[in-house]
Design a protein around this motif. Sequence first.
Motif, PDB file in Angstrom:
ATOM      1  N   TRP A 140      -9.241  -5.609  -2.339  1.00 43.95           N
ATOM      2  CA  TRP A 140      -8.224  -6.120  -1.406  1.00 43.95           C
ATOM      3  C   TRP A 140      -8.556  -7.531  -0.928  1.00 43.95           C
ATOM      4  O   TRP A 140      -7.654  -8.327  -0.656  1.00 43.95           O
ATOM      5  CB  TRP A 140      -8.054  -5.187  -0.222  1.00 43.95           C
ATOM      6  N   VAL A 149      -0.277  -6.917   5.060  1.00 40.71           N
ATOM      7  CA  VAL A 149      -1.679  -6.509   4.918  1.00 40.71           C
ATOM      8  C   VAL A 149      -2.174  -6.061   6.284  1.00 40.71           C
ATOM      9  O   VAL A 149      -2.067  -6.805   7.264  1.00 40.71           O
ATOM     10  CB  VAL A 149      -2.529  -7.681   4.400  1.00 40.71           C
ATOM     11  N   TRP A 168       0.849  -1.193   0.000  1.00 45.65           N
ATOM     12  CA  TRP A 168       0.000   0.000   0.000  1.00 45.65           C
ATOM     13  C   TRP A 168       0.883   1.241   0.000  1.00 45.65           C
ATOM     14  O   TRP A 168       1.671   1.475   0.905  1.00 45.65           O
ATOM     15  CB  TRP A 168      -0.901  -0.009   1.237  1.00 45.65           C
ATOM     16  N   TYR A 215      -3.808  -3.583  -2.129  1.00 44.54           N
ATOM     17  CA  TYR A 215      -2.545  -4.305  -2.268  1.00 44.54           C
ATOM     18  C   TYR A 215      -2.369  -4.868  -3.675  1.00 44.54           C
ATOM     19  O   TYR A 215      -1.698  -5.865  -3.868  1.00 44.54           O
ATOM     20  CB  TYR A 215      -2.471  -5.415  -1.209  1.00 44.54           C
TER      21      TYR A 215
END
Length: 300
Positions: free
Chosen positions: A256, A234, A197, A244
């Motif tokens: 995601w 994550v 991210w 992601y």
Amino acid sequence: NMQKMDKFLTRKESVDDTEEQEGMDADEQATKQLSKHTTEQTGRTILLSSVAQLRQTILSEGSADCSSILSSLTFVGCVDRQLALVQHNTRLYLANTTRLSSLLFRQIILQDFGNLSVLRLSPPPKVIDLARLALEQEEAGWSPEDGDKEELARHVADLLEGKKEMLADYFSLELEMIGSNLHLTGLPLLLDDFCPWFGGLPVYIVRLATEVDWDEEKLCFDSLAKETAAFYSVKEKEGLQPRYDEGQHGGDMVDWRYTVEHVVYPAIKKTLVPPAACLTDRTLLQVASLPELYKVFERC
């Protein structure tokens, strides 16, 4: 996800059969997982003793019982970005995706040390701009006692400029002088179809300067791997919606949840060598057992 839950609730293995299967498979699964870390490495051979020691520590801390669970798990569904439900035989577990993905990425970095592919950034951001952004965030932990933010940002850029050859060579973290400014031109590609991210990039850059032990080789490599793995992991971010997928840097958006289920957990299942602590620190927490549920129903 409901179909997967239904499968769990309709399993008919007995307690004895389940325990016997787990007992037979644990050592075999752990051996299989651990051997992948010594047989699948490709590219140039890195003969640094510090890296060999870090890899060996991963293997020696690996848990056969935990490997058995993760290597044959069935993904049930995401609770959120931090937690997911997974099934192993007749047991349902609450898995800490943040912790497992951090372990996974650290192990990938150390296993493919010096052989990681590169994710190119275009346009490449200036390192000093990333540092400035980070120092405005509460997560960076800046206080007036730390000094002037602009001076700190310049210190971050100067320090990383002096380490750029090593970072590129071993970690595929590429920094390049463009004009008079240091730019971040590439990040390590740790997993196909996965991208960290980018909202976490500024703090990551600052933590490379403040949290890495640059003085001792083994500690340096280990802390670099841990900081990078934490950046890639994550996780939930309050008030934000981390993604992601590679599309966040331009391209089609991928939910995601899809990335977690179809990219992250298959990699965990295939390659992660989990430490024994995963079974005691709530990384894997058993929340249901079908045989135990049957006993409850029998008493009703």
